[in-house]
Design an enzyme around this catalytic site. Structure first.
Site, short mmCIF file in Angstrom:
data_model
loop_
_atom_site.label_atom_id
_atom_site.label_comp_id
_atom_site.label_asym_id
_atom_site.label_seq_id
_atom_site.Cartn_x
_atom_site.Cartn_y
_atom_site.Cartn_z
N ARG A 105 -1.98 22.19 -124.02
CA ARG A 105 -0.80 22.64 -123.27
C ARG A 105 -0.49 24.06 -123.73
NH1 ARG A 105 4.06 18.57 -122.77
NH2 ARG A 105 4.45 20.00 -121.03
N GLN A 208 12.20 11.43 -120.02
CA GLN A 208 12.13 11.26 -121.48
C GLN A 208 13.49 10.91 -122.09
OE1 GLN A 208 10.87 14.06 -119.84
NE2 GLN A 208 9.20 14.97 -121.02
N ASP A 249 10.81 23.74 -128.07
CA ASP A 249 9.36 23.87 -128.05
C ASP A 249 8.94 25.20 -128.66
OD1 ASP A 249 8.01 21.52 -126.36
OD2 ASP A 249 9.99 21.94 -125.56
N ASN A 259 12.82 25.26 -124.21
CA ASN A 259 12.88 23.80 -124.31
C ASN A 259 12.74 23.20 -122.92
OD1 ASN A 259 13.27 21.48 -126.12
ND2 ASN A 259 15.14 21.12 -124.97
N LYS A 260 12.72 21.90 -122.86
CA LYS A 260 12.56 21.19 -121.59
C LYS A 260 13.47 21.79 -120.52
CE LYS A 260 10.31 18.36 -120.75
NZ LYS A 260 8.96 18.39 -120.13
#
Length: 355
Positions: A105, A208, A249, A259-260
């Protein structure tokens, strides 16, 4: 027989136990399929490091999971090459595995490199001692276990640091799945006797928040409520949210948080209501600013469906950026293993770490 000492996953939820994240044993890496948990408890079985890389790419595991999977993937690579005796060939093959695993990724490839390159370094040192075959596999397993345990130990400290910021009988809002931080934070809240309520944004399209964060909180005995991704702002006011928290992240050296996707808009709402937003993680020297970060865009088809069921008319388009960027001015503090920093001061982390 390898002995596993001082395990840091004690008293954490089922899905945070080492064997239920990613685990090498007898020529295979088993990874809990977080795409379907907790509705189903299934494991993806990987018989090559390429299988592990594909599992990471396909979101079988998320949050801290890909890093643990990559470490265990290097053990599996050593097992695949266990019959090779030429040290140069072994190292080259392990370097190839390291590249494949770390680039599964793109957004997190720099962090991944440190883990897999560490495994290569262990192999280089052991090969100088003429350790090959099964012994080399065992050494890389010991490295992978040590990485996971040390990572949990570090996040135990981070969990304690953020737990200290939550008021007694407080209510918090989370975004996506902060993995080990959620578990260690709640474990510390339990130790302190803090009766914390947790609200989890669901985090489409993989859910999630609803499947993973909520499961960890529930498994550990906390009052937890799931909200859909368009409810955070209203929930902040209606349910008197005391603190918004997320993992990261990437944290750039100038204080931006990747981040998400959805984190940015929740941070905006938190700023409006005067609610503190604390991000957990550590800054990354490989990313001085956002110019060095690639935001991954995933298959847009996943936005057009829910759990495999199409929810839009044929001909409708989708768009799926996996991450967004929250600027420093929306972040109250970045909670690390050595303390909490204002985002504009996060560059001090590595100086303080040396002290």
């Amino acid at each position: 027989m390898i002995e596993l000492h001082n395990r840091q996953d004690e008293d954490l939820a089922f899905m945070l136990r080492f064997e239920n994240v990613a685990w090498y044993q007898d020529g295979m890496v088993r990874i809990l399929d977080r795409r379907v948990y907790p509705v189903k408890t299934e494991f993806v079985e990987c018989f090559s490091y390429v299988d592990v890389a594909n599992a990471i790419k396909d979101m079988v595991t998320q949050s801290e999971g890909p890093y643990s999977a990559a470490a265990m993937g290097m053990v599996l690579a050593a097992y695949e090459f266990r019959n090779e005796t030429d040290p140069q060939i072994i190292i080259q093959k392990l370097k190839d595995a390291a590249f494949t695993l770390s680039h599964a990724r793109p957004t997190t490839s720099e962090q991944m490199k440190g883990i897999v390159d560490g495994a290569v370094k262990v192999a280089e040192d052991k090969l100088k001692e003429e350790i090959i075959g099964k012994q080399l596999v065992d050494e890389l397993f010991q490295y992978a276990y040590g990485y996971m345990n040390d990572n949990y130990r570090r996040y135990t400290i981070i969990g304690k640091n953020i737990a200290d910021l939550i008021p007694d009988n407080g209510t918090i809002l989370t975004q996506c799945f902060a993995g080990t931080v959620v578990g260690t934070m709640l474990r510390e809240c339990k130790r302190l006797g803090k009766n914390v309520k947790v609200y989890c944004a669901e985090t489409r399209p993989y859910y999630q928040g609803s499947r993973l964060t909520a499961s960890v909180a529930c498994d550990m005995g906390f009052d937890v409520t799931v909200i859909s991704d368009n409810m955070p702002a209203y929930t902040m006011k209606a349910k008197h949210i005391d603190l918004f928290t997320s993992a990261s992240d990437v944290i750039t050296m100038d204080g931006h948080v990747v981040n998400k996707v959805g984190t940015f808009q929740i941070a905006l709402a938190a700023k409006y209501f005067g609610i503190p937003y604390y991000c957990t993680g550590t800054p990354d020297l490989a990313h001085p600013d956002m110019s060095s970060v690639e935001i991954e865009e995933r298959n847009p088809q996943q936005v057009l469906e829910s759990f495999g069921q199409r929810i839009t008319m044929d001909g409708v388009h989708g768009y799926y950026p996996a991450f967004d960027v929250t600027p420093p001015e929306l972040i109250t503090g970045i909670v690390t293993d050595i303390g909490t920093y204002r985002p504009e001061e996060v560059h001090r982390y590595f100086e303080d770490k040396k002290c």
